[in-house]
Every structure is written in C-alpha cells, then in structure tokens.
Design a protein around this motif. Structure first.
Motif, PDB file in Angstrom:
ATOM      1  N   GLY A 128      11.280 -17.611 -46.225  1.00  0.00           N
ATOM      2  CA  GLY A 128      12.468 -17.010 -45.640  1.00  0.00           C
ATOM      3  C   GLY A 128      13.003 -15.884 -46.505  1.00  0.00           C
ATOM      4  O   GLY A 128      12.587 -15.711 -47.653  1.00  0.00           O
ATOM      5  N   PRO A 129      13.918 -15.111 -45.938  1.00  0.00           N
ATOM      6  CA  PRO A 129      14.530 -14.029 -46.706  1.00  0.00           C
ATOM      7  C   PRO A 129      15.487 -14.595 -47.753  1.00  0.00           C
ATOM      8  O   PRO A 129      16.033 -15.678 -47.564  1.00  0.00           O
ATOM      9  N   VAL A 130      15.684 -13.863 -48.853  1.00  0.00           N
ATOM     10  CA  VAL A 130      16.590 -14.344 -49.898  1.00  0.00           C
ATOM     11  C   VAL A 130      17.773 -13.384 -50.059  1.00  0.00           C
ATOM     12  O   VAL A 130      18.893 -13.701 -49.679  1.00  0.00           O
ATOM     13  N   LEU A 131      17.524 -12.222 -50.611  1.00  0.00           N
ATOM     14  CA  LEU A 131      18.622 -11.309 -50.958  1.00  0.00           C
ATOM     15  C   LEU A 131      18.230  -9.874 -50.614  1.00  0.00           C
ATOM     16  O   LEU A 131      17.122  -9.419 -50.915  1.00  0.00           O
ATOM     17  N   TYR A 132      19.143  -9.195 -49.973  1.00  0.00           N
ATOM     18  CA  TYR A 132      19.004  -7.760 -49.719  1.00  0.00           C
ATOM     19  C   TYR A 132      20.165  -7.072 -50.423  1.00  0.00           C
ATOM     20  O   TYR A 132      21.327  -7.422 -50.198  1.00  0.00           O
ATOM     21  N   LEU A 133      19.826  -6.132 -51.289  1.00  0.00           N
ATOM     22  CA  LEU A 133      20.879  -5.429 -52.027  1.00  0.00           C
ATOM     23  C   LEU A 133      20.550  -3.938 -52.012  1.00  0.00           C
ATOM     24  O   LEU A 133      19.404  -3.541 -52.253  1.00  0.00           O
TER      25      LEU A 133
ATOM     26  N   ARG B 263      14.786  -5.717 -52.114  1.00  0.00           N
ATOM     27  CA  ARG B 263      14.483  -6.702 -51.066  1.00  0.00           C
ATOM     28  C   ARG B 263      13.820  -7.919 -51.704  1.00  0.00           C
ATOM     29  O   ARG B 263      13.098  -7.783 -52.700  1.00  0.00           O
ATOM     30  N   SER B 264      14.007  -9.077 -51.084  1.00  0.00           N
ATOM     31  CA  SER B 264      13.348 -10.273 -51.641  1.00  0.00           C
ATOM     32  C   SER B 264      13.156 -11.343 -50.577  1.00  0.00           C
ATOM     33  O   SER B 264      13.905 -11.424 -49.597  1.00  0.00           O
ATOM     34  N   SER B 265      12.119 -12.132 -50.795  1.00  0.00           N
ATOM     35  CA  SER B 265      11.890 -13.302 -49.944  1.00  0.00           C
ATOM     36  C   SER B 265      11.320 -14.415 -50.812  1.00  0.00           C
ATOM     37  O   SER B 265      10.843 -14.170 -51.917  1.00  0.00           O
TER      38      SER B 265
ATOM     39  N   THR C  40      10.300 -16.777 -37.623  1.00  0.00           N
ATOM     40  CA  THR C  40      10.446 -15.919 -38.803  1.00  0.00           C
ATOM     41  C   THR C  40       9.595 -14.676 -38.574  1.00  0.00           C
ATOM     42  O   THR C  40       8.400 -14.781 -38.271  1.00  0.00           O
TER      43      THR C  40
ATOM     44  N   ASP D  56      15.824  -4.732 -42.414  1.00  0.00           N
ATOM     45  CA  ASP D  56      16.251  -4.254 -43.726  1.00  0.00           C
ATOM     46  C   ASP D  56      15.520  -4.987 -44.845  1.00  0.00           C
ATOM     47  O   ASP D  56      14.967  -4.370 -45.747  1.00  0.00           O
ATOM     48  N   ASN D  57      15.539  -6.332 -44.753  1.00  0.00           N
ATOM     49  CA  ASN D  57      14.893  -7.131 -45.790  1.00  0.00           C
ATOM     50  C   ASN D  57      13.435  -7.418 -45.411  1.00  0.00           C
ATOM     51  O   ASN D  57      12.967  -7.010 -44.334  1.00  0.00           O
ATOM     52  N   LEU D  58      12.742  -8.130 -46.287  1.00  0.00           N
ATOM     53  CA  LEU D  58      11.319  -8.392 -46.045  1.00  0.00           C
ATOM     54  C   LEU D  58      11.113  -9.287 -44.815  1.00  0.00           C
ATOM     55  O   LEU D  58      10.167  -9.099 -44.055  1.00  0.00           O
ATOM     56  N   LEU D  59      11.990 -10.280 -44.664  1.00  0.00           N
ATOM     57  CA  LEU D  59      11.823 -11.244 -43.569  1.00  0.00           C
ATOM     58  C   LEU D  59      13.142 -11.450 -42.828  1.00  0.00           C
ATOM     59  O   LEU D  59      14.224 -11.201 -43.380  1.00  0.00           O
ATOM     60  N   GLU D  60      13.020 -11.918 -41.607  1.00  0.00           N
ATOM     61  CA  GLU D  60      14.200 -12.249 -40.810  1.00  0.00           C
ATOM     62  C   GLU D  60      13.949 -13.613 -40.155  1.00  0.00           C
ATOM     63  O   GLU D  60      12.885 -13.833 -39.567  1.00  0.00           O
ATOM     64  N   SER D  61      14.894 -14.516 -40.280  1.00  0.00           N
ATOM     65  CA  SER D  61      14.790 -15.827 -39.635  1.00  0.00           C
ATOM     66  C   SER D  61      15.769 -15.885 -38.468  1.00  0.00           C
ATOM     67  O   SER D  61      16.936 -15.502 -38.618  1.00  0.00           O
TER      68      SER D  61
ATOM     69  N   THR E 218      19.178 -13.987 -39.459  1.00  0.00           N
ATOM     70  CA  THR E 218      19.586 -13.585 -40.802  1.00  0.00           C
ATOM     71  C   THR E 218      18.419 -12.980 -41.581  1.00  0.00           C
ATOM     72  O   THR E 218      17.267 -13.389 -41.400  1.00  0.00           O
ATOM     73  N   GLU E 219      18.770 -12.009 -42.398  1.00  0.00           N
ATOM     74  CA  GLU E 219      17.789 -11.441 -43.327  1.00  0.00           C
ATOM     75  C   GLU E 219      18.183 -11.795 -44.754  1.00  0.00           C
ATOM     76  O   GLU E 219      17.852 -11.092 -45.703  1.00  0.00           O
ATOM     77  N   GLY E 220      18.909 -12.896 -44.877  1.00  0.00           N
ATOM     78  CA  GLY E 220      19.307 -13.369 -46.204  1.00  0.00           C
ATOM     79  C   GLY E 220      20.679 -12.843 -46.575  1.00  0.00           C
ATOM     80  O   GLY E 220      21.394 -12.248 -45.768  1.00  0.00           O
ATOM     81  N   LEU E 221      21.019 -13.093 -47.810  1.00  0.00           N
ATOM     82  CA  LEU E 221      22.305 -12.631 -48.347  1.00  0.00           C
ATOM     83  C   LEU E 221      22.273 -11.111 -48.447  1.00  0.00           C
ATOM     84  O   LEU E 221      21.303 -10.548 -48.967  1.00  0.00           O
ATOM     85  N   GLU E 222      23.307 -10.466 -47.944  1.00  0.00           N
ATOM     86  CA  GLU E 222      23.311  -8.999 -47.970  1.00  0.00           C
ATOM     87  C   GLU E 222      24.424  -8.490 -48.865  1.00  0.00           C
ATOM     88  O   GLU E 222      25.581  -8.892 -48.723  1.00  0.00           O
TER      89      GLU E 222
END
Lengths: 182, 482
Positions: free
Chosen positions: A41-46, A171-173, B208, B213-218, B308-312
């Motif tokens: 899953g995705p972790v952190l987008y900054l 970006r991170s996953s 998934t 924006d991020n690598l993955l989206e759930s 979600t694409e994680g914490l933004e």
C-alpha cells in the motif's frame, strides 16, 4: 422367505448406514496451517515547492505515522520493504534525510538520498529491505511511530528551475509479509 | 491461534454440512406421513396417524460442493499447507456452496375429517436448523496471497454471502380430494426463530492501483452488512459467570421455541393430479414465508467509499503543522467508510422449495385398502388402484442467495404388498453426478417405520464423499375399518 427379506430390509439398510467406512483422517494436521500474506500500500507523499526551498536552506518536517507500530501490523509483520521515489524538478542539488523515530522520539534508522538539480528531472528509485537476511532489522519498522524528513539545499537560494511548476516530490510505498494465521 | 481455529471451523462447516436440502427419496412416498410435509397435496389414504414424538421424523444431510474431508485430512504425508492451498484457495470457487440443514419432528398428527372423508388434516411442530455460506473466495485470496502481486485486481466483497437460522415451525395442513383426478393441499405455518444471522446483499470491492501522485493508490468501496438476532442474549449468558449457563440457555431457548422468539408466517401448497389411470403428476411449493426479527437484534455494517494514496504532506501549506496527520488520516478514512453497529429490525425470507414429479405405475395391481382407510395405499391412482411398481422423474429447486438451485432425480419404486415399499433414486445436482439413494418404508401392524439414505456409494468411504444424508422415523398409522 419373502416376508423375512421384507422385514430384514430396513435393518440391512441401517447396517449399511452405520457401518459406513472412512479413510483414516488426521485432523491434527490443521494445526500446521500457516498463512502469510503479501500486503502492499501507499505510505507517504510529500512535496515541496522550489519557492519554499529557496526561502529556507534546510526544511524539516515531522510526520506522525502510527501505521507500523499498531498491534494489527506489528504483531504480524515478518519482513518486507519500503520503496521510495524522489523526483526533483527544481534547480537545486538536494540532500534528503529520512529518520525513523520511535514513540519517545529517538532515532531508529536514517536513510540518506541525494538528488541532482534539474533539468532534466532527476528521479531516484530505491527499495530498502527489512527483516530479510541482507536487510535491516524488522524491529525498526515495528517500533516506528513517526518520520522526520529533512531537505538540505546545496545550491543557494536564488536559482529558479526552467521547468514548469518545479517541485521536490517524495513518494513511498510499503510491501510486507504478514502472518495472518499461525 | 484463535483466528486459525475460526478459519478451520468455517472450513469444516463447509466440509461436513453442505447439502441442498433435497429430500427426493421422501417426496411422494405415499406410505410415509412425513411426505405430506413435502407436498400437502399428496394423495393420502390414512385414516389417522400419530408420529412418535421426537423420532417420527429426523433428517440430516451432509456434503460439500467444493471439498471432501480426504482432500485436507487424509493421512497421506502431504504438507497440510500444500493441500490447503491447492484444494481450498485455488480449488474452490465463489459459487461453491457451504450449507447444511437438519430437522427433528417434535409432533406430527394427522386425521381424516369425520364429516367429509375426502378431507385429511395434519398438524404438528418441528425444529429445523438451516445455514448456507458460499466460499468467500476473494476474501480468502486477499488473506492468502495479499495484494502485492494482485495490483489492479478488484477483490469482490460480494463473495461474502451467508445466512442461517434455528427455528421451530408450527404447522396445520388441510389435504382435500377435489375429484378422482385431483387432490390439493395447503399448510399454514408459524415460525418461531431461536437465532438467525444473515449477510446476503453485500457489494463493493477493494483494489490497489498505481497512484496519481504517490506510487500506489488503495480504494475501498463497501456496502457490507451482517444482521443477527437471538445471538447476543445467549452470548451474554455464556459470558456471565454468576449463573449456571446450561439452565439459563435452556430457559431462553425454551421460551423462543414456544413462540417467544422472532415470529414469522408462511405456507406450503401442493397438488396431485392423475393424468390417466397409471400416470400421476405432482407439484408443491414449500416454505413461502418470512420472519420478522425484532428481538435481540444486532446489525453490523461497513458502508462507504474511500480512496487513498497514503499520508499527504504538501509544503509550504503543511509546514510545521501541529496537526496529528496520522490521526486525521485514519479519522478521515473512518468517516468515509464507517463501521456501525445497530439494532434495526429486519425481515428474512424462508428458503422456498419447489418440487414436481411425474410418475408412471406399472405391474400387477395390489389390493387397495382405500375403502377402509386402513394403512397407506401407495401410489393410489384415480380409482384407488395401487400397482407393484412405479417409475418417474422429480425436479427440485430451492431459492438461494445466489439464485435458484436445482436437482433432477429419476426414481423407481417397488411395493411388496401393503407391507413394504422400496424406492431408489438417481440424482444429479451441483454436488454430485453419482448420487444413488435408497429408501424403505415398513408397515408392521399399526407401526410404520422408514429409513432413507442418500448417496450410498459415498458410504463406502465417507471421507472421500461430498454428500450423505439420512432420514428415518417412526409412526403409528390407523389400522382397521373406519
């Protein structure tokens, strides 16, 4: 004779039912069941604008992240990896430091990345392994409660990228093996 | 450990309690009073009958459309995890059915009207347990494989479909000979549910994908609901150490069984029509009804859409924010897809069953005793004649959460005077193509006993069989002239 057969029929059918055979079964082997899943899953987008980087040579951002140390995850995680992608379209050469902190705020691990100035857009991909033979300790992940991300600008505060909407994007996953049933 | 036990129990449930509720051996078996419960319009010749309480009718069916016990538990030296992966995770499909039923008659009495001997009344009560669950394939796949190597796969939340209940049924039926050709019947039913659970209209998916924006989206779109009634009062008793569990549970179940549970109503319909002297056409509709659940009701639901694409974190907007981003992130997701518990009343519909058959009689005629309404006159035709042999076909269907499910049977019935009747069936359905059953009814004076067993081939090795069923009962049937 016919009457005897008639009266014996039901007892005989009953005999068939109650004397049914069965291969030997070993139900104890169910205890060997071990289910390990691969969850991702995705972790952190900054992201940060070039304007902010120009305005401040060092940017530090603390991010509370309790996803890894929640019991649901930490009690079940075995091994895995974090994948990072850093995309730099600013005119800055930047050093990026990611610090894993425990609940007390003490550092558990530090990752360092370096990205070159654009153009062209510099993209760095890196995967860090935990809990594997060649990887880092999985306890780092289990104990992580927050992340600190620090950008250090090594290219002064005046240059401006020729690319549209210049940014540093982090970006991170995560991808981990979790023991579902043991 | 606990999770594993639950998982195994669910599988064992599927392994040993799967069946289609089909009672093809008993259907239209005129010699047995309990056949009236499968077709209230069956042609009857009883003067009266009384089932022996608790043992007049017992039926139990077991089987599996997806698994045999041997597949997992054979002592074959193969690693259990290998068998589990091949036979369960990749060997079963979401349409594989896990279900079961039992029925115990508490009381069953029938008598012919004094004013009109064309009318036969029957009434009684029985306890029934019924449950069905389809293999939750995508849930199991997500738990077993995970989503790492399943990017873009939509895990279907609809794969969770299950329902079950234990109830007492009180019934009163009227069977009337309309003409020499036609007999019709109707049975009214009152249901008293002891406990119920249902979760059959789930929708949604989890997927998934590559992020924008991020690598993955759930993404989770969920409309999942589980409704229960009658469960938590029992759980509270079990959890309460201050009282004896057994007595308290018996008291609660006793009240519910005696019309103190969640109540419902329903009916059965049926007919028998003699096309000619030796050809009989029958049909019935069983358990057209519903139960209204208003006592001890608990519902659980997860409904909503979240992606979600994680914490933004976007700088400079979020620079030095004092907000707990993780807490906000989790709260936002919970707001989008809330888990809620409630106690809203709900209605469940009974699994309606449909039977129809065509029967052809042949062979020598057996002396009919219809005129005296002695014991059964098996296979009686429009003139009350009974023949030594019958053959025919039966169709059965039941309303299931994934739509109707059917079974087709061919049968042969042989009568040894008025003393004994034997019936054999060959049935094909989604569980088996080799289901041969045998049933016998014996009339010893006023005592009628019957025994029926399905899928006899499977009895040679139960562990390697997907289906088995047994029905038996004991009745006292009138004897002597009216």
């Amino acid at each position: 004779m016919k009457k005897i057969i008639n009266y014996l029929f039901i007892p005989l059918l009953l005999l068939v039912v109650v004397s049914a055979c069965s291969d030997e079964q070993d139900f104890d082997q169910a205890r060997d069941l071990d289910v390990i899943t691969d969850a991702t899953g995705p972790v952190l987008y900054l992201e940060s604008t070039e304007d902010l980087i120009n305005a401040s040579p060092v940017i530090s951002q603390n991010i509370n992240f309790d996803g890894f140390n929640s019991e649901l995850f930490s009690d079940r995680v075995i091994s895995g990896s974090l994948t990072f992608q850093i995309e730099n379209s600013t005119s800055k050469q930047l050093d990026i430091r990611v610090i894993f902190l425990n609940e007390a705020g003490s550092p558990l691990d530090v990752l360092n990345f370096s990205t070159a100035e654009a153009p062209p857009i510099d993209i760095i991909d890196e995967e860090i392994f935990y809990g594997t033979a060649a990887g880092k300790s999985i306890d780092i992940i289990k104990s992580t409660s927050s992340l600190q991300v620090i950008f250090t600008n090594n290219s002064g505060s005046t240059s401006v990228s020729s690319l549209p909407d210049p940014k540093l994007i982090f970006r991170s996953s995560a991808s981990f093996k979790l023991r579902v049933i043991e | 450990m606990r999770l594993r036990n639950i998982f195994i129990i669910v599988l064992l449930f599927g392994c040993f309690f799967v069946n289609s509720q089909n009672k093809q051996l008993l259907y239209d078996f005129n010699e047995v009073p309990q056949a009236l419960l499968l077709n209230p319009g069956m042609k009857t010749s009883f003067k009266w009958y009384a089932g022996v309480p608790l043992i007049s009718g017992f039926s139990f069916q077991a089987g599996s459309s997806g698994l045999k016990s041997n597949d997992l538990f054979a002592n074959d030296g193969v690693d259990f995890n290998t068998k589990f992966r091949e036979k369960v995770i990749y060997g079963m499909d979401f349409s594989d059915e896990l279900s079961g039923t039992y029925q115990v008659e508490l009381l069953n009495i029938g008598f012919r009207s004094k004013n009109n001997e064309d009318i036969f009344y029957s009434f009684g009560a029985y306890n029934e347990g019924d449950a069905i669950g389809y293999f939750f394939k995508d849930y199991a796949l997500l738990a077993y494989e995970g989503n790492t190597n399943n990017l873009n796969k939509k895990f279907d939340l609809n794969h969770l479909k299950t329902r079950g209940e234990i109830l007492n049924v009180y019934h009163f039926g009227i069977n009337k000979k309309i003409s020499n050709e036609l007999t019709m019947g109707f049975r009214a039913k009152v249901y008293s549910s002891l406990l119920n659970f249902t979760s059959t209209k789930n929708k949604g998916y989890f997927v998934t994908t590559q992020g924008d924006d991020n690598l993955l989206e759930s993404t989770l779109e969920a409309d999942v609901e589980i409704k229960t009634s009658g469960v938590f009062e029992l759980k509270d008793i079990i959890d309460d150490d201050s009282q004896a569990n057994g007595a308290a549970i018996s008291s609660v179940l006793g009240k519910r069984a005696l019309l103190g549970g969640n109540l419902g109503v329903g009916f059965d319909l049926g007919f028998t029509y003699n096309i000619d002297e030796r050809t009989v056409f029958t049909g019935s509709l069983i358990d057209v009804g519903f139960i209204y659940h208003s006592k001890d009701v608990r519902t659980y639901s997860v409904k909503g859409f979240a992606s979600t694409e994680g914490l933004e974190v976007r700088l400079p907007e979020d620079l030095n924010s004092t907000e707990d981003q993780w807490r906000t992130f989790v709260d936002d997701l919970e707001d989008l897809v809330p888990y809620e518990e409630g106690s809203d009343n709900y209605i469940t519909f009974r699994p309606t069953k449909f039977y129809t058959s065509i029967r052809r009689d042949f062979g020598k005629e057996i002396e009919s005793k219809e005129a005296c309404y002695c014991t059964s006159t098996s296979g009686g035709n429009n003139r009350g004649r009974v023949y030594k042999n019958s053959y025919g076909a039966q169709l059965y269907a039941i309303n299931r959460p994934r739509g109707p499910q059917a079974a087709l049977s061919a049968f042969y019935q042989h009568r040894l005077g008025n003393v004994m009747s034997l019936k054999t069936t060959y049935t094909i359905d989604k569980f088996s193509y080799t289901n041969i059953g045998l049933g016998a009814s014996l009339q010893a004076g006023p005592v009628n006993m019957y025994l029926m067993a399905d899928n006899l081939i499977g009895y040679s090795n139960l562990a390697n069989s997907k289906y088995a069923s047994v029905q038996f009962g004991l009745n006292i049937i009138s004897w002597g002239k009216k």
